[in-house]
Enzyme design. Structure first.
Site, PDB file in Angstrom:
ATOM      1  CB  SER A  88      -0.934   0.031   1.203  1.00 55.77           C
ATOM      2  OG  SER A  88      -2.015  -0.822   0.969  1.00 55.77           O
ATOM      3  CE  LYS A  91      -3.952   0.673  -0.936  1.00 52.00           C
ATOM      4  NZ  LYS A  91      -4.593   0.262   0.334  1.00 52.00           N
ATOM      5  CE1 TYR A 213      -4.790  -1.230  -4.407  1.00 51.89           C
ATOM      6  CE2 TYR A 213      -5.409  -3.543  -4.379  1.00 51.89           C
ATOM      7  CZ  TYR A 213      -5.060  -2.388  -3.707  1.00 51.89           C
ATOM      8  OH  TYR A 213      -4.958  -2.399  -2.340  1.00 51.89           O
ATOM      9  CE1 TYR A 264      -4.733   1.495   4.442  1.00 53.70           C
ATOM     10  CE2 TYR A 264      -2.959   0.407   5.594  1.00 53.70           C
ATOM     11  CZ  TYR A 264      -3.554   0.810   4.424  1.00 53.70           C
ATOM     12  OH  TYR A 264      -2.966   0.526   3.238  1.00 53.70           O
ATOM     13  CB  VAL A 282       0.033  -5.821   4.191  1.00 47.47           C
ATOM     14  CG1 VAL A 282      -1.191  -5.208   4.841  1.00 47.47           C
ATOM     15  CG2 VAL A 282      -0.183  -6.062   2.704  1.00 47.47           C
TER      16      VAL A 282
HETATM   17  N1  GLN Z   1      -2.327  -5.392  -1.887  1.00 49.67           N
HETATM   18  C1  GLN Z   1      -2.830  -5.265  -0.545  1.00 49.67           C
HETATM   19  C2  GLN Z   1      -4.327  -5.440  -0.547  1.00 49.67           C
HETATM   20  O1  GLN Z   1      -4.935  -4.979  -1.460  1.00 49.67           O
HETATM   21  C3  GLN Z   1      -2.450  -3.932  -0.002  1.00 49.67           C
HETATM   22  C4  GLN Z   1      -2.940  -3.705   1.413  1.00 49.67           C
HETATM   23  C5  GLN Z   1      -1.998  -2.939   2.282  1.00 49.67           C
HETATM   24  O2  GLN Z   1      -0.785  -2.883   2.080  1.00 49.67           O
HETATM   25  N2  GLN Z   1      -2.537  -2.422   3.357  1.00 49.67           N
HETATM   26  O3  GLN Z   1      -4.898  -6.030   0.316  1.00 49.67           O
END
Ligand code: GLN
Length: 328
Positions: A88, A91, A213, A264, A282
């Site tokens: 993420s 993003k 994505y 988050y 993650v």
């Molecule tokens: N690719 C992961 C997902 O879509 C990314 C989530 C994350 O890093 N928080 O669940």
């Protein structure tokens, strides 16, 4: 302004001694100390992410931290040259790409409020008519990907290429094993995309958007590369190569979003204990910045309940404590 003032480093570069004299921080010693203290700490029930099985194959005792100062100095400890899955963290860079091509229209597609929910939650999409709360939860990032898919020739690679450009390594790769694993276990993200589509809030076919994505999340980069790529956020929108990435105003807005939505449902605790704009993934990476001073990337794969790197958060807390800084 006198010469002395012009040469005076920003506050984050200095530490105040007991005699009240400012001296430069000894960053190698500070990072080494953070690493030693973390090695002695137990992170209880922190666990490596396994809902994307390929992520669980990484040794969970990896640790790296890289600090990149706006004046070009760089300090690293641990496994700073081993690539990890950025997940993420991507993003932020997808948002920057989309903002550069859509301008303020982007804010019709995603809002700018913290969600208070898990990063992959579907509840607010239903309650809020398919407009995601912010670009950093999965729903918002998938919508941002959709905007990119409508505007870029090769949306599967555009975020990876942008990252390669920002960190000065055009060979940045998408880890195909992680990508395939995400694709195979991607039902929740597909559910998010279909729900957006059902509200008429996805312009491209679901499969095209989720593929782009998953690919941006599967980019593999080292801690050192990540700190370099994030430097513009600390440098009023100017990248390591001196080229503008964003205007200072847009840059400040991305930092505001990281501060309020980047960790988050752990964002409040993080602002309280660390106090800087940051974004986690993650894969166990976190980037953070202090405006005008430095970017930092930390990597440790074991995650807390909210999906943020447990040791990574503590490392950043220790670093900010050692230099006596936060954005507040
Ligand atoms: N690719 C992961 C997902 O879509 C990314 C989530 C994350 O890093 N928080 O669940």
């Amino acid at each position: 302004m006198t010469n002395h003032q012009t040469r005076c480093p920003a506050p984050g570069f200095l530490s105040r001694t007991r005699g009240g004299i400012d001296v430069p921080h000894d960053f190698p010693a500070i990072l080494g100390d953070v690493q030693d203290r973390l090695a002695r700490q137990d992170f209880g029930d922190a666990r490596i992410a396994d809902y994307i099985p390929a992520l669980a194959t990484v040794p969970d005792d990896r640790f790296a931290m890289t600090l990149r100062l706006v004046d070009g100095r760089e300090y690293a400890v641990g496994d700073a040259d081993i690539p990890f899955s950025i997940q993420s963290i991507s993003k932020v860079f997808a948002l920057v790409l989309a903002l550069r091509s859509c301008g303020d229209d982007l804010w019709q597609a995603v809002r700018r409020e913290p969600s208070g929910s898990a990063f992959n939650s579907l509840i607010q999409i239903e309650q809020e008519d398919g407009i995601p709360r912010n670009p950093f939860i999965n729903a918002g990032a998938i919508r941002v990907c959709d905007l990119i898919a409508s505007r870029f020739a090769n949306p599967d690679r555009s975020v990876a290429e942008f990252l390669g450009q920002l960190c000065g390594n055009r060979e940045i790769r998408i880890d195909n094993e992680v990508y395939l694993s995400e694709d195979e276990h991607g039902n929740r993200n597909r559910a998010i995309a279909y729900l957006l589509k059902s509200f008429g809030k996805l312009d491209n076919p679901v499969e095209d958007v989720v593929r782009a994505y998953f690919k941006q999340c599967s980019v593999a980069m080292t801690c050192r590369e990540m700190a370099r790529a994030a430097l513009f956020l600390a440098n009023r929108g100017t990248g390591t190569d001196g080229e503008p990435v964003l205007s200072p105003l847009e840059n400040a807005r991305i930092n505001a979003l990281m501060l309020t939505c980047g960790m988050y449902d752990g964002v409040g605790d993080f602002a309280f204990s660390v106090g800087i704009p940051a974004k986690s993934g993650v894969g166990g990476g976190i980037i953070g910045i202090i405006p005008g001073e430095f970017s930092v990337c930390v990597w440790s794969p074991k995650l807390d309940q909210r999906g943020n790197s447990a040791a990574g958060i503590t490392a950043l807390e220790m670093l900010m404590g050692a230099i006596g800084r936060s954005v507040f």
